[in-house]
Motif scaffolding. Structure first.
Motif, PDB file in Angstrom:
ATOM      1  N   PRO A   1      -7.746   3.367   0.862  1.00 28.20           N
ATOM      2  CA  PRO A   1      -8.578   3.966  -0.256  1.00 28.20           C
ATOM      3  C   PRO A   1     -10.037   4.230  -0.047  1.00 28.20           C
ATOM      4  O   PRO A   1     -10.533   3.452   0.521  1.00 28.20           O
ATOM      5  N   ARG A   2     -10.272   5.168  -0.736  1.00 29.55           N
ATOM      6  CA  ARG A   2     -11.885   5.656  -0.358  1.00 29.55           C
ATOM      7  C   ARG A   2     -12.292   6.304  -1.658  1.00 29.55           C
ATOM      8  O   ARG A   2     -11.631   6.819  -2.572  1.00 29.55           O
ATOM      9  N   ALA A   3     -13.609   6.376  -1.713  1.00 30.89           N
ATOM     10  CA  ALA A   3     -14.401   7.117  -2.863  1.00 30.89           C
ATOM     11  C   ALA A   3     -13.781   8.577  -3.154  1.00 30.89           C
ATOM     12  O   ALA A   3     -13.557   9.286  -1.908  1.00 30.89           O
ATOM     13  N   GLY A   4     -13.853   9.051  -4.131  1.00 31.02           N
ATOM     14  CA  GLY A   4     -13.312  10.490  -4.454  1.00 31.02           C
ATOM     15  C   GLY A   4     -12.466  10.848  -5.714  1.00 31.02           C
ATOM     16  O   GLY A   4     -11.924   9.752  -6.217  1.00 31.02           O
ATOM     17  N   PRO A   5     -12.553  12.275  -6.125  1.00 28.72           N
ATOM     18  CA  PRO A   5     -13.003  13.250  -5.224  1.00 28.72           C
ATOM     19  C   PRO A   5     -14.447  13.214  -5.470  1.00 28.72           C
ATOM     20  O   PRO A   5     -14.910  12.772  -6.485  1.00 28.72           O
ATOM     21  N   PRO A   6     -15.159  14.018  -4.657  1.00 32.67           N
ATOM     22  CA  PRO A   6     -14.732  14.673  -3.662  1.00 32.67           C
ATOM     23  C   PRO A   6     -14.427  13.368  -2.343  1.00 32.67           C
ATOM     24  O   PRO A   6     -14.988  12.413  -2.722  1.00 32.67           O
TER      25      PRO A   6
ATOM     26  N   VAL B   1       3.386   8.878   0.914  1.00 29.10           N
ATOM     27  CA  VAL B   1       4.554   8.204   0.521  1.00 29.10           C
ATOM     28  C   VAL B   1       4.528   7.182  -0.481  1.00 29.10           C
ATOM     29  O   VAL B   1       3.761   6.269  -0.214  1.00 29.10           O
ATOM     30  N   GLN B   2       4.929   7.369  -1.821  1.00 28.76           N
ATOM     31  CA  GLN B   2       4.788   6.223  -2.743  1.00 28.76           C
ATOM     32  C   GLN B   2       5.909   5.682  -3.204  1.00 28.76           C
ATOM     33  O   GLN B   2       5.962   4.851  -4.129  1.00 28.76           O
TER      34      GLN B   2
ATOM     35  N   SER C   1       0.920  -1.384   0.086  1.00 36.39           N
ATOM     36  CA  SER C   1       0.208  -0.056  -0.056  1.00 36.39           C
ATOM     37  C   SER C   1       0.890   1.388   0.166  1.00 36.39           C
ATOM     38  O   SER C   1       1.923   1.170   0.465  1.00 36.39           O
ATOM     39  N   PRO C   2       0.431   2.359  -0.778  1.00 38.05           N
ATOM     40  CA  PRO C   2       1.111   3.663  -0.323  1.00 38.05           C
ATOM     41  C   PRO C   2       1.122   3.851   1.264  1.00 38.05           C
ATOM     42  O   PRO C   2       0.185   3.484   1.925  1.00 38.05           O
ATOM     43  N   LEU C   3       1.846   4.794   1.624  1.00 37.79           N
ATOM     44  CA  LEU C   3       1.846   5.129   3.158  1.00 37.79           C
ATOM     45  C   LEU C   3       1.787   6.848   3.253  1.00 37.79           C
ATOM     46  O   LEU C   3       1.834   7.445   2.253  1.00 37.79           O
ATOM     47  N   VAL C   4       1.036   6.898   4.380  1.00 34.86           N
ATOM     48  CA  VAL C   4       0.839   8.373   4.554  1.00 34.86           C
ATOM     49  C   VAL C   4       1.678   8.650   5.876  1.00 34.86           C
ATOM     50  O   VAL C   4       1.726   7.938   6.795  1.00 34.86           O
ATOM     51  N   LEU C   5       2.425   9.715   5.796  1.00 32.45           N
ATOM     52  CA  LEU C   5       3.625  10.109   6.711  1.00 32.45           C
ATOM     53  C   LEU C   5       2.673  11.355   7.493  1.00 32.45           C
ATOM     54  O   LEU C   5       2.479  12.064   6.822  1.00 32.45           O
ATOM     55  N   LYS C   6       2.810  11.209   8.870  1.00 31.88           N
ATOM     56  CA  LYS C   6       2.278  12.266   9.490  1.00 31.88           C
ATOM     57  C   LYS C   6       3.187  12.788  10.646  1.00 31.88           C
ATOM     58  O   LYS C   6       3.937  11.793  11.191  1.00 31.88           O
TER      59      LYS C   6
END
Length: 314
Positions: free
Chosen positions: A180-185, A157-158, A139-144
């Motif tokens: 993953p989620r619906a969007g945009p929006p 982060v890809q 999965s791609p990663l989210v850095l916070k």
């Protein structure tokens, strides 16, 4: 008994909350945590402006301003001290510490059996790169930022090149699977919990996948989701971190699953207030005073005060 409530507020508007408490007969003072001193010459060991001869009956923490590590540690120490003196503190120092540190929040959510994205918190760029090499295949990663709010500093982060240098992250990397989620929006859900009840919720809709209101996302009523399930998850999340009131962020995934992302122990509610008929400040005021009334009943039935009073020096 007329309750004396002290609100700690550095950078939030607490006038509505104070007025709701006063309407219910409370005496309310507002100050900053920075103004409180440890003073071993005082009977309780604390010097609190306006409380020279006693302690507040309860404390509400609306906001704590940024500061050095030493300053923040001392301010949280004040909250710990008040708790040790049996003053109800909403939220407690422990709850605030658990929520400010995203790695601890995620740990507690997972331990409570709540669905949260796979998450990794490590020190050092080499350790972050090792996590990324392994997890980016999934999965791609989210850095916070470990300590951060309102969507600031979040990045996708890809590839390894997306990982920032150590000096940009204080050498700490909090990495989470991108859901993953619906969007945009794009949409997520904020649920406000107080005293063990989910009292209001909103959906945040934005063109960007980071759906914070301060980044331009629009608050709107929640639609198309199981409200009872959202409430259950939010209450369980607040309980997991020990928060008396909290804003819980829940992300509906594209496959229908509901992921609990964060718990905010010092939440703003202006966006939420714009889409709900429930007065959030009213709920907090009523819940806190009900807590104090219950406490008074316990004291009366036991015949002894619940608050520890330090003996005066002889």
């Amino acid at each position: 008994m007329i309750p004396n409530i002290l609100i700690f507020n550095d950078n939030s508007d607490s006038r509505g909350l104070a007025s709701r408490l006063r309407r219910r007969g409370a005496v309310v003072a507002t100050t900053s945590l920075a103004s409180i001193a440890f003073d071993t010459e005082r009977p309780h060991g604390l010097a609190i402006p306006g409380f020279e001869h006693g302690l507040p009956d309860a404390v509400l923490v609306r906001s704590i301003s940024a500061g050095s590590f030493e300053a923040i540690t001392r301010r949280l120490g004040v909250l710990h001290a008040l708790g040790g003196l049996a003053v109800p503190v909403w939220n407690s120092a422990q709850a605030i510490e658990r929520c400010v540190d995203k790695s601890m929040t995620t740990f507690l959510l997972q331990r409570a059996g709540l669905l949260t994205p796979p998450t990794f918190a490590v020190e050092g760029l080499a350790a972050a790169e090792a996590i990324a090499l392994r997890e980016l295949a999934v999965s791609p990663l989210v850095l916070k930022p470990l300590f951060g709010a309102r969507g600031r500093g979040i990045r996708l982060v890809q590839g390894l090149a997306d990982l920032p240098a150590a000096d940009e992250t204080s050498d700490v990397y909090y990495l989470q699977h991108y859901v993953p989620r619906a969007g945009p929006p794009f949409r997520d859900v904020r649920v406000f919990v107080c005293a063990g009840n989910a009292v209001a919720m909103m959906s945040r809709r934005g063109a960007d996948w980071i759906t914070n209101v301060n980044r331009g996302a629009a608050p709107e009523p929640v639609a198309g989701h199981d409200v009872a399930e959202l409430e259950r998850l939010a209450v369980a999340a607040a309980r997991a971190v020990g928060a008396d009131f909290a804003g819980v962020d829940i992300l509906p995934a594209a496959d229908g699953r509901l992921f609990v992302l964060e718990v905010n122990s010092m939440p703003a509610w202006s966006g939420l207030q714009s889409v709900t008929a429930v007065n959030i400040a009213d709920v907090i005021a009523e819940s806190l005073l009900a807590c104090l009334a219950h406490r008074a009943q316990q004291e009366a039935s036991s015949g002894r005060p619940l608050r520890f009073v330090a003996p005066a020096n002889r």
